[in-house]
Design a protein around this motif. Structure first.
Motif, PDB file in Angstrom:
ATOM      1  N   LEU A 109       0.825  -1.208   0.000  1.00 60.39           N
ATOM      2  CA  LEU A 109       0.000   0.000   0.000  1.00 60.39           C
ATOM      3  C   LEU A 109       0.864   1.265   0.000  1.00 60.39           C
ATOM      4  O   LEU A 109       0.563   2.236  -0.700  1.00 60.39           O
ATOM      5  CB  LEU A 109      -0.926   0.008   1.212  1.00 60.39           C
ATOM      6  CG  LEU A 109      -2.030  -1.049   1.266  1.00 60.39           C
ATOM      7  CD1 LEU A 109      -2.882  -0.857   2.514  1.00 60.39           C
ATOM      8  CD2 LEU A 109      -2.899  -0.997   0.026  1.00 60.39           C
ATOM      9  N   ILE A 110       1.918   1.251   0.797  1.00 59.11           N
ATOM     10  CA  ILE A 110       2.803   2.418   0.874  1.00 59.11           C
ATOM     11  C   ILE A 110       3.496   2.651  -0.466  1.00 59.11           C
ATOM     12  O   ILE A 110       3.534   3.774  -0.985  1.00 59.11           O
ATOM     13  CB  ILE A 110       3.840   2.232   1.992  1.00 59.11           C
ATOM     14  CG1 ILE A 110       3.149   2.186   3.362  1.00 59.11           C
ATOM     15  CG2 ILE A 110       4.878   3.357   1.958  1.00 59.11           C
ATOM     16  CD1 ILE A 110       4.060   1.742   4.488  1.00 59.11           C
ATOM     17  N   LEU A 113       1.352   4.117  -3.293  1.00 57.82           N
ATOM     18  CA  LEU A 113       1.103   5.557  -3.222  1.00 57.82           C
ATOM     19  C   LEU A 113       2.379   6.381  -3.356  1.00 57.82           C
ATOM     20  O   LEU A 113       2.356   7.484  -3.924  1.00 57.82           O
ATOM     21  CB  LEU A 113       0.426   5.900  -1.879  1.00 57.82           C
ATOM     22  CG  LEU A 113      -1.042   5.530  -1.730  1.00 57.82           C
ATOM     23  CD1 LEU A 113      -1.507   5.767  -0.298  1.00 57.82           C
ATOM     24  CD2 LEU A 113      -1.894   6.331  -2.701  1.00 57.82           C
ATOM     25  N   GLU A 114       3.481   5.876  -2.827  1.00 56.36           N
ATOM     26  CA  GLU A 114       4.734   6.642  -2.833  1.00 56.36           C
ATOM     27  C   GLU A 114       5.902   5.757  -3.278  1.00 56.36           C
ATOM     28  O   GLU A 114       6.786   5.438  -2.485  1.00 56.36           O
ATOM     29  CB  GLU A 114       5.010   7.227  -1.445  1.00 56.36           C
ATOM     30  CG  GLU A 114       3.958   8.236  -1.000  1.00 56.36           C
ATOM     31  CD  GLU A 114       4.328   8.993   0.256  1.00 56.36           C
ATOM     32  OE1 GLU A 114       4.116  10.212   0.290  1.00 56.36           O
ATOM     33  OE2 GLU A 114       4.831   8.354   1.211  1.00 56.36           O
ATOM     34  N   HIS A 190       1.939  11.092   1.784  1.00 60.71           N
ATOM     35  CA  HIS A 190       1.059  10.051   2.326  1.00 60.71           C
ATOM     36  C   HIS A 190       1.587   9.420   3.611  1.00 60.71           C
ATOM     37  O   HIS A 190       0.812   8.972   4.445  1.00 60.71           O
ATOM     38  CB  HIS A 190       0.822   8.965   1.274  1.00 60.71           C
ATOM     39  CG  HIS A 190       0.036   9.434   0.092  1.00 60.71           C
ATOM     40  ND1 HIS A 190      -1.322   9.660   0.151  1.00 60.71           N
ATOM     41  CD2 HIS A 190       0.432   9.769  -1.161  1.00 60.71           C
ATOM     42  CE1 HIS A 190      -1.750  10.087  -1.029  1.00 60.71           C
ATOM     43  NE2 HIS A 190      -0.709  10.167  -1.849  1.00 60.71           N
ATOM     44  N   LEU A 191       2.888   9.385   3.768  1.00 60.27           N
ATOM     45  CA  LEU A 191       3.497   8.838   4.992  1.00 60.27           C
ATOM     46  C   LEU A 191       4.767   9.627   5.246  1.00 60.27           C
ATOM     47  O   LEU A 191       5.618   9.744   4.372  1.00 60.27           O
ATOM     48  CB  LEU A 191       3.818   7.351   4.814  1.00 60.27           C
ATOM     49  CG  LEU A 191       4.521   6.659   5.984  1.00 60.27           C
ATOM     50  CD1 LEU A 191       3.600   6.604   7.210  1.00 60.27           C
ATOM     51  CD2 LEU A 191       4.947   5.247   5.597  1.00 60.27           C
ATOM     52  N   LEU A 204       0.042  10.235   8.546  1.00 57.35           N
ATOM     53  CA  LEU A 204      -0.569   9.586   7.397  1.00 57.35           C
ATOM     54  C   LEU A 204      -1.561  10.519   6.714  1.00 57.35           C
ATOM     55  O   LEU A 204      -2.271  11.279   7.386  1.00 57.35           O
ATOM     56  CB  LEU A 204      -1.327   8.314   7.815  1.00 57.35           C
ATOM     57  CG  LEU A 204      -0.539   7.079   8.251  1.00 57.35           C
ATOM     58  CD1 LEU A 204       0.023   7.259   9.656  1.00 57.35           C
ATOM     59  CD2 LEU A 204      -1.451   5.855   8.215  1.00 57.35           C
ATOM     60  N   SER A 205      -1.621  10.412   5.397  1.00 56.61           N
ATOM     61  CA  SER A 205      -2.648  11.128   4.654  1.00 56.61           C
ATOM     62  C   SER A 205      -3.987  10.426   4.836  1.00 56.61           C
ATOM     63  O   SER A 205      -4.060   9.259   5.245  1.00 56.61           O
ATOM     64  CB  SER A 205      -2.289  11.168   3.168  1.00 56.61           C
ATOM     65  OG  SER A 205      -2.392   9.863   2.599  1.00 56.61           O
ATOM     66  N   GLU A 207      -5.838   9.472   2.439  1.00 55.06           N
ATOM     67  CA  GLU A 207      -5.895   8.411   1.441  1.00 55.06           C
ATOM     68  C   GLU A 207      -5.235   7.138   1.956  1.00 55.06           C
ATOM     69  O   GLU A 207      -5.785   6.032   1.813  1.00 55.06           O
ATOM     70  CB  GLU A 207      -5.222   8.866   0.149  1.00 55.06           C
ATOM     71  CG  GLU A 207      -5.116   7.796  -0.924  1.00 55.06           C
ATOM     72  CD  GLU A 207      -6.453   7.290  -1.454  1.00 55.06           C
ATOM     73  OE1 GLU A 207      -6.482   6.201  -2.053  1.00 55.06           O
ATOM     74  OE2 GLU A 207      -7.481   8.000  -1.262  1.00 55.06           O
ATOM     75  N   LEU A 208      -4.061   7.249   2.569  1.00 53.28           N
ATOM     76  CA  LEU A 208      -3.394   6.061   3.101  1.00 53.28           C
ATOM     77  C   LEU A 208      -4.195   5.466   4.237  1.00 53.28           C
ATOM     78  O   LEU A 208      -4.352   4.240   4.320  1.00 53.28           O
ATOM     79  CB  LEU A 208      -1.976   6.408   3.564  1.00 53.28           C
ATOM     80  CG  LEU A 208      -1.176   5.240   4.170  1.00 53.28           C
ATOM     81  CD1 LEU A 208      -1.098   4.059   3.212  1.00 53.28           C
ATOM     82  CD2 LEU A 208       0.226   5.694   4.564  1.00 53.28           C
ATOM     83  N   ARG A 209      -4.720   6.318   5.110  1.00 53.47           N
ATOM     84  CA  ARG A 209      -5.525   5.803   6.211  1.00 53.47           C
ATOM     85  C   ARG A 209      -6.757   5.072   5.690  1.00 53.47           C
ATOM     86  O   ARG A 209      -7.143   4.019   6.208  1.00 53.47           O
ATOM     87  CB  ARG A 209      -5.961   6.933   7.147  1.00 53.47           C
ATOM     88  CG  ARG A 209      -6.779   6.434   8.344  1.00 53.47           C
ATOM     89  CD  ARG A 209      -7.344   7.563   9.160  1.00 53.47           C
ATOM     90  NE  ARG A 209      -8.166   7.075  10.253  1.00 53.47           N
ATOM     91  CZ  ARG A 209      -9.424   6.685  10.136  1.00 53.47           C
ATOM     92  NH1 ARG A 209     -10.022   6.723   8.953  1.00 53.47           N
ATOM     93  NH2 ARG A 209     -10.098   6.249  11.187  1.00 53.47           N
ATOM     94  N   ARG A 211      -7.077   3.491   2.844  1.00 56.22           N
ATOM     95  CA  ARG A 211      -6.657   2.212   2.277  1.00 56.22           C
ATOM     96  C   ARG A 211      -6.318   1.207   3.367  1.00 56.22           C
ATOM     97  O   ARG A 211      -6.596   0.009   3.232  1.00 56.22           O
ATOM     98  CB  ARG A 211      -5.455   2.419   1.347  1.00 56.22           C
ATOM     99  CG  ARG A 211      -5.785   3.242   0.110  1.00 56.22           C
ATOM    100  CD  ARG A 211      -4.650   3.245  -0.890  1.00 56.22           C
ATOM    101  NE  ARG A 211      -4.954   4.085  -2.037  1.00 56.22           N
ATOM    102  CZ  ARG A 211      -4.386   3.949  -3.235  1.00 56.22           C
ATOM    103  NH1 ARG A 211      -3.477   3.006  -3.431  1.00 56.22           N
ATOM    104  NH2 ARG A 211      -4.712   4.747  -4.221  1.00 56.22           N
TER     105      ARG A 211
END
Length: 228
Positions: A109-110, A113-114, A190-191, A204-205, A207-209, A211
């Protein structure tokens, strides 16, 4: 495309040891760091870490929690030995010296996004008796440090501001809702870690939270913070 919400979240440390923060220690890490220092570390890196004359493992360990540049593979711990057996570790765990490790799903997931922002390496989790924890885990070095915290907008009595550091005097959910972070600074991240405040541990953003929630991942308490 989903609109950017501007919400931001902070990840807190759990209370006591357990599936989110297993008690234990790295095996052979100090020895490996000393060997790297003695035989391989470039002179310019020794100077940057203040290790021209003597070696202190703690000086290298700081690279895992502070903005001191990339961590080399030879500097990474390879095995974490837990004091107690664990049947289901959380998807993000704290270990010795504040080094974090993540499950394969959270790593995916991380990176989705990044990509390329954070460093990962395989980390074996060894249970008592030498049994290898069955699911893969990866050590992580957060590759993004921001200065989005706005101390001048903090309510009195919640933070202690000292030069370039801010220390949390309260860790309640209610007070974290008053912790101001500039959306102009953290937008697109995002992180990350913050340079100034000592807490929360990670940021955390939304969006990440989201997900993390949809994937039913287990993380330590996550509190909403204030966007300004």
């Amino acid at each position: 495309m989903k609109a950017w919400s501007g919400m931001v979240w902070g990840l807190l440390k759990p209370k006591g040891f357990g599936d989110y923060w297993p008690d234990g220690e790295f095996s052979g890490w100090d020895e490996a760091l000393k060997d790297y220092y003695k035989n391989e570390m470039p002179d310019e890196e020794r100077a940057a870490l203040g290790l021209e004359e003597h070696f202190f493992p703690s000086s290298v360990v700081r690279k895992f929690t502070m903005d001191l540049g990339p961590v080399k593979p030879r500097e990474c711990p390879k095995e974490f030995h837990a004091v107690k057996a664990h049947n289901k570790l959380a998807d993000l765990i704290g270990t010795e010296n504040g080094v974090f490790a993540v499950s394969e799903v959270f790593k995916f997931l991380i990176e989705e996004l990044e990509p390329g922002v954070h460093q990962f390496w395989p980390l074996k989790i060894i249970m008592p008796g030498g049994q290898l924890y069955p699911a893969p885990y990866y050590g992580i070095v957060i590759g993004r440090f921001l200065d989005s915290f706005v101390p001048e907008q903090c309510p009195d009595g919640i933070w202690l501001h000292k030069k370039n550091r801010s220390l949390a005097l309260s860790t309640t959910k209610k007070d974290f809702l008053k912790m101001p972070l500039s959306r102009d600074v953290f937008q697109g991240a995002h992180l990350w870690r913050e340079n100034r405040p000592n807490y929360p541990l990670l940021f955390l953003s939304d969006e990440l939270r989201s997900r993390v929630s949809r994937a039913n991942l287990r993380l330590t308490p996550i509190y909403q913070l204030k966007s300004v």
